[in-house]
Design an enzyme around this catalytic site. Structure first.
Site, PDB file in Angstrom:
ATOM      1  N   THR A 101       0.819  -1.209   0.000  1.00 32.36           N
ATOM      2  CA  THR A 101       0.000   0.000   0.000  1.00 32.36           C
ATOM      3  C   THR A 101       0.857   1.266   0.000  1.00 32.36           C
ATOM      4  O   THR A 101       0.565   2.237  -0.712  1.00 32.36           O
ATOM      5  CB  THR A 101      -0.951   0.003   1.214  1.00 32.36           C
ATOM      6  OG1 THR A 101      -1.858  -1.097   1.106  1.00 32.36           O
ATOM      7  CG2 THR A 101      -1.739   1.299   1.297  1.00 32.36           C
ATOM      8  N   SER A 140      -6.895  -0.678  -6.785  1.00 32.98           N
ATOM      9  CA  SER A 140      -6.538  -1.014  -5.406  1.00 32.98           C
ATOM     10  C   SER A 140      -5.059  -1.356  -5.409  1.00 32.98           C
ATOM     11  O   SER A 140      -4.509  -1.785  -6.432  1.00 32.98           O
ATOM     12  CB  SER A 140      -7.352  -2.226  -4.917  1.00 32.98           C
ATOM     13  OG  SER A 140      -6.775  -2.787  -3.748  1.00 32.98           O
ATOM     14  N   THR A 141      -4.423  -1.162  -4.254  1.00 38.39           N
ATOM     15  CA  THR A 141      -3.045  -1.641  -4.132  1.00 38.39           C
ATOM     16  C   THR A 141      -2.963  -3.107  -4.536  1.00 38.39           C
ATOM     17  O   THR A 141      -1.971  -3.553  -5.127  1.00 38.39           O
ATOM     18  CB  THR A 141      -2.548  -1.478  -2.690  1.00 38.39           C
ATOM     19  OG1 THR A 141      -2.418  -0.090  -2.396  1.00 38.39           O
ATOM     20  CG2 THR A 141      -1.206  -2.157  -2.475  1.00 38.39           C
ATOM     21  N   ASN A 142      -4.031  -3.847  -4.245  1.00 37.95           N
ATOM     22  CA  ASN A 142      -3.989  -5.297  -4.411  1.00 37.95           C
ATOM     23  C   ASN A 142      -4.026  -5.762  -5.858  1.00 37.95           C
ATOM     24  O   ASN A 142      -3.786  -6.942  -6.133  1.00 37.95           O
ATOM     25  CB  ASN A 142      -5.147  -5.934  -3.634  1.00 37.95           C
ATOM     26  CG  ASN A 142      -5.094  -5.567  -2.166  1.00 37.95           C
ATOM     27  OD1 ASN A 142      -4.066  -5.098  -1.676  1.00 37.95           O
ATOM     28  ND2 ASN A 142      -6.197  -5.761  -1.463  1.00 37.95           N
ATOM     29  N   THR A 187      36.064 -37.541 -11.661  1.00 36.86           N
ATOM     30  CA  THR A 187      34.842 -37.815 -10.915  1.00 36.86           C
ATOM     31  C   THR A 187      35.236 -38.039  -9.471  1.00 36.86           C
ATOM     32  O   THR A 187      36.210 -38.725  -9.189  1.00 36.86           O
ATOM     33  CB  THR A 187      34.107 -39.057 -11.463  1.00 36.86           C
ATOM     34  OG1 THR A 187      34.988 -40.188 -11.398  1.00 36.86           O
ATOM     35  CG2 THR A 187      33.664 -38.842 -12.906  1.00 36.86           C
ATOM     36  N   SER A 318      46.866 -10.361  -1.652  1.00 37.45           N
ATOM     37  CA  SER A 318      47.170 -10.450  -0.231  1.00 37.45           C
ATOM     38  C   SER A 318      47.894  -9.197   0.247  1.00 37.45           C
ATOM     39  O   SER A 318      48.680  -8.591  -0.492  1.00 37.45           O
ATOM     40  CB  SER A 318      48.042 -11.679   0.047  1.00 37.45           C
ATOM     41  OG  SER A 318      48.462 -11.705   1.404  1.00 37.45           O
ATOM     42  N   SER A 319      47.637  -8.829   1.490  1.00 32.26           N
ATOM     43  CA  SER A 319      48.343  -7.701   2.102  1.00 32.26           C
ATOM     44  C   SER A 319      49.631  -8.154   2.776  1.00 32.26           C
ATOM     45  O   SER A 319      50.427  -7.321   3.207  1.00 32.26           O
ATOM     46  CB  SER A 319      47.442  -7.028   3.144  1.00 32.26           C
ATOM     47  OG  SER A 319      47.122  -7.948   4.186  1.00 32.26           O
ATOM     48  N   LYS A 324      50.841 -12.919  -4.527  1.00 31.41           N
ATOM     49  CA  LYS A 324      49.680 -13.821  -4.488  1.00 31.41           C
ATOM     50  C   LYS A 324      48.509 -13.206  -5.261  1.00 31.41           C
ATOM     51  O   LYS A 324      48.198 -12.033  -5.104  1.00 31.41           O
ATOM     52  CB  LYS A 324      49.258 -14.089  -3.046  1.00 31.41           C
ATOM     53  CG  LYS A 324      48.217 -15.191  -2.891  1.00 31.41           C
ATOM     54  CD  LYS A 324      48.038 -15.501  -1.399  1.00 31.41           C
ATOM     55  CE  LYS A 324      47.140 -16.715  -1.186  1.00 31.41           C
ATOM     56  NZ  LYS A 324      45.743 -16.407  -1.546  1.00 31.41           N
TER      57      LYS A 324
END
Length: 471
Positions: A101, A140-142, A187, A318-319, A324
């Site tokens: 609504t 209507s909202t509906n 697999t 990486s820090s 990396k």
């Protein structure tokens, strides 16, 4: 700040004088501070709402229910909104009580106030154009909200389909590039039989294309509308011809084949099309995530993993570990997939929780589905442009792993039998020697026969297995 005073059943309320929304919208903003987002962040929904209101105004004008000048002002405003204007005025939270609504009220008020300006009146002069008596006439909202949500979802589905099509093409092009690269299929993560890297990438293209087709099927279910059913589907307060006219105009305006529902009461309460769509999006997410799992696994390394392919390096990984590089694009796609799978559960529970003639939880259904569609599209585009085209194959490494794999005994089994092949495999594993050399040494097959049987095109299913005489 300059204000104007508007009134509703709760009482008077100050509204910013320059706002196109009104009292119902402001109440909703105060009541539903949930996500930190607004419906303006879902432009497809705003555009769809405007399309519905435009179709309603045209139908009501034709039926003589709406004065032509007011109808044209509303229609012109809806055209502006569909062109991207005034979206910032749609300020209610996408998750809200009231079955949508507040979203409908927000649309009614914005359209009414802008339409007033078209006729030379100030905002809030509702004696001339009223948000409910005129913009929401016969509605209507509906029926408005679910119709707009469905139309917005179809629009977003079309875009996702285009993105998946581009991703399919990216995988297919890479498959063609890798068509001659032999590798070992697996697999349960164990060596199985040879294949080509091109076959592996073709699989991804086929899987994604299959899901793209499923999206079209889901879209078809969403194009059934209950517009004209008003409150619960009985059409109360609506003109007998309104539903037919409004749907026809909505189809013309949107360019989508919107059609009236067969039973408006059923359509007003049924969320089955949303559940269907959510399931398809979950299917897309699962397959995309599985594909990205494969990309991460086959690119693992570079020296201590499988190392079969290289993903393009797009940023430092990486820090603390210099040099990396991480598979960040597949990782972000995985995370979007996890979100979509979670959203599917939300949609499922919200659809199940509906009661009697209306589902009050369609706002969270719409929010979940629109986010899933938006994020899946972004993830697909990112994968198609930032990852797949830059993948390279470690050809020498793959060639070596194929010729060292005990999986080659599977190709020999039709010629020397299962038991002899098992013995050969165990010897190869124990000694580290090549299956081909052990088979020749044991006199099971001649070197010439082994060359034919273990020829790459015979190993990957491109032709029928050769028939050779066994000693």
């Amino acid at each position: 700040m300059a204000v104007r005073i508007e009134h509703d059943l709760v009482g008077d309320k100050e509204i910013p004088a320059d706002a196109y929304y009104g009292v119902h919208t402001v109440r909703a903003v105060e009541n539903f501070a949930i996500t930190g987002a607004t419906i303006a962040q879902f432009p497809d929904l705003i555009t769809a709402l405007a399309a519905v209101k435009q179709a309603a105004a045209r139908a009501n004008r034709d039926l003589g229910l709406l004065p032509p000048d007011i109808a044209e002002a509303i229609i012109d405003t809806c055209e502006e909104i569909r062109a991207g204007h005034l979206h910032e005025q749609f300020v209610v939270d996408p998750i809200q009580g009231g079955a949508g609504t507040s979203t409908n009220m927000n649309a009614n008020e914005v359209i009414a106030n802008r339409a007033l300006e078209h006729l030379g009146h100030p905002r809030g002069f509702y004696e001339m154009i009223h948000p409910l008596d005129h913009v929401n006439l016969g509605q209507s909202t509906n029926d408005v909200y679910p119709t707009a949500v469905r139309l917005a979802l179809v629009t977003a589905l079309r875009r996702l389909g285009d993105s998946l099509g581009a991703l399919t093409t990216a995988f297919a092009e890479k498959a063609a590039e890798f068509s001659d690269v032999l590798k070992i299929g697996r697999t349960q993560l164990q060596d199985a039989v040879p294949m080509t890297l091109g076959q592996e990438f073709t699989t991804y293209a086929v899987m994604i294309e299959e899901d793209r087709r499923r999206l079209s099927e889901a879209a078809a279910l969403l194009l059934e509308s209950n517009l004209g059913g008003t409150a619960i589907g009985t059409g109360i307060n609506g003109h007998p011809r309104y539903a037919e006219l409004a749907c026809a105009y909505l189809a013309e305006i949107s360019g989508e084949p919107v059609r009236p529902a067969g039973d408006f009461i059923e359509a007003t309460q049924d969320c089955g099309a949303f559940v269907q769509l959510s399931g398809v999006l979950k299917r897309v997410a699962v397959k995309l995530s599985k594909t990205c799992n494969d990309l991460r696994l086959t690119s693992s390394g570079p020296t201590a993993g499988l190392g079969e392919i290289n993903l393009p390096p797009v940023q430092a990984g990486s820090s603390i570990m210099p040099g990396k590089v991480n598979p960040v694009i597949p990782e972000v796609v995985n995370q979007v997939a996890f979100e979509v799978i979670g959203n599917d559960l939300t949609v499922t529970m919200a659809a199940e929780a509906g009661q009697l003639q209306l589902n009050a939880f369609e706002p969270v259904i719409a929010y979940s589905l629109l986010r899933s569609l938006t994020h899946l599209r972004a993830a697909s585009d990112t994968l198609a442009t930032r990852c797949i085209p830059g993948i390279t194959a470690n050809r020498a490494h793959l060639h070596d792993t194929v010729h060292r794999s005990v999986g080659l005994v599977t190709a020999l089994a039709p010629h020397i039998g299962y038991a002899a092949s098992t013995t050969l495999a165990r010897r190869a594993l124990a000694t580290g020697r090549l299956v081909k050399d052990l088979a020749a040494e044991a006199g099971l097959l001649t070197p010439e026969q082994l060359e034919v049987i273990l020829r790459p095109e015979n190993l990957t299913g491109h032709s029928a297995p050769p028939s050779v005489a066994v000693r």
